[in-house]
Design an enzyme around this catalytic site. Sequence first.
Site, PDB file in Angstrom:
ATOM      1  N   ASP A  17      32.979  30.164 -40.780  1.00 49.56           N
ATOM      2  CA  ASP A  17      31.752  30.895 -40.452  1.00 49.56           C
ATOM      3  C   ASP A  17      31.688  31.040 -38.943  1.00 49.56           C
ATOM      4  O   ASP A  17      31.583  30.049 -38.217  1.00 49.56           O
ATOM      5  CB  ASP A  17      30.521  30.144 -40.971  1.00 49.56           C
ATOM      6  CG  ASP A  17      29.226  30.842 -40.597  1.00 49.56           C
ATOM      7  OD1 ASP A  17      29.125  32.056 -40.865  1.00 49.56           O
ATOM      8  OD2 ASP A  17      28.331  30.195 -40.014  1.00 49.56           O
ATOM      9  N   GLU A  36      33.972  35.900 -43.733  1.00 47.87           N
ATOM     10  CA  GLU A  36      32.948  36.858 -44.133  1.00 47.87           C
ATOM     11  C   GLU A  36      33.182  38.188 -43.435  1.00 47.87           C
ATOM     12  O   GLU A  36      33.558  38.237 -42.257  1.00 47.87           O
ATOM     13  CB  GLU A  36      31.570  36.305 -43.751  1.00 47.87           C
ATOM     14  CG  GLU A  36      30.404  37.098 -44.293  1.00 47.87           C
ATOM     15  CD  GLU A  36      29.067  36.451 -43.968  1.00 47.87           C
ATOM     16  OE1 GLU A  36      28.057  36.848 -44.554  1.00 47.87           O
ATOM     17  OE2 GLU A  36      29.050  35.534 -43.114  1.00 47.87           O
ATOM     18  N   ASP A  53      25.141  26.073 -40.365  1.00 50.88           N
ATOM     19  CA  ASP A  53      26.458  26.693 -40.237  1.00 50.88           C
ATOM     20  C   ASP A  53      27.486  26.061 -41.177  1.00 50.88           C
ATOM     21  O   ASP A  53      28.329  26.760 -41.745  1.00 50.88           O
ATOM     22  CB  ASP A  53      26.934  26.594 -38.790  1.00 50.88           C
ATOM     23  CG  ASP A  53      26.011  27.346 -37.837  1.00 50.88           C
ATOM     24  OD1 ASP A  53      25.490  28.393 -38.248  1.00 50.88           O
ATOM     25  OD2 ASP A  53      25.812  26.874 -36.709  1.00 50.88           O
TER      26      ASP A  53
END
Length: 370
Positions: A184, A268, A350
């Site tokens: 992430d 992502e 996170d």
Amino acid sequence: MLKAYKFRLYPAAEQKTRIEKHIGSCRFIYNWALEQKIKSYEQEGKSLSCYDLNNLLPELKQEYEWLKEVNSQSLQGMTKNLDSAFTKFFREKKGFPNFKSRKNPIQSFSVPQHYTVDFEKNVVKLPKIGEVKAVLHRRFEGKLKTATVSRTSTGICYISILVDDGEELPEKQEFSADTTVGVDVGIKDFAVLSTGEKIDNPTYLKNSMKRLKVLQKRISRKVKGSSNREKARLKLSRLHEKISNQRKDFQHQISSKLIRENQAIAAETLNVNGMLKNHCLAQAISDSGWSSFVTKLEYKAGWYGKNLLRIGGFEPSTKRCNVCGYLNSNMTLDVREWECPECKTKHDRDINAAINIKKFALQAQSLIVT
């Protein structure tokens, strides 16, 4: 397998002039070709191909004699580049091709063939330019494809050589939940892994902002066109180039580490252009360079047979509890830690997102069942 090798060039004074002529002439041909294509479509309703434009080049050289001093294949390469730009515009909606400006920080031209690389003498021989001294710090073997000579805003010259080594890309390695890591990316921490590891964001641009403001102010106080203004511009360009090189080096180290230690990386898909419209975060997002980082992960995964798993940008990776699946839809950006009201699990924002990214990616691969 195609690989590009980039080397630093040290041209002599006369060779610098020839490189400048190649850059200017190729930019002129690209802009001329774009103008011809626009006029042809507006007046006759048809599009000119790169072959049609190449057939017009001999006549153009009679009008502009200085074009004869430049490698003809480099000029023809610009019409091919323009053709590719229009293909991307129609197929991928990448935006209509723009005219090239002499103020662009990176200026370049291509050399399709008839150039040689001598590792023993550390020279690269280019047509119409001659043998240019180079730092050939890496050897390669294979068939030479197109070479691209570029010049930065600080006057440094490079050559990027595309090489076909004749080998196929390795087959993708098998992976499981244990050999997959979720990543992430963020602003406070450059990357947070599903293992709980956090990689600090070096914020090279932010750290140099004070010096950048000083140099920019010096430029604004100089007379336009003066040698002092050019000296001030060069100092500012060198600092920008240093920041860019620092960011690239950092991203290469992190991406190589992740590829080396894992069989699959889950990331992502982010709409960075849309996120840059937030003027409060635009500078910090640009400083992080998320898109270039994911690009490095992508091509390195292909080189070494690793897997890059992508999930959609609308997956609620941050707001969903990775233990019970509860969706905390009211969570705002300033909340860094939260407790799930269903299972009472305390989450780091996170780390929870990185774990969910890994889960969503593995679900899409049917490796885990919910």
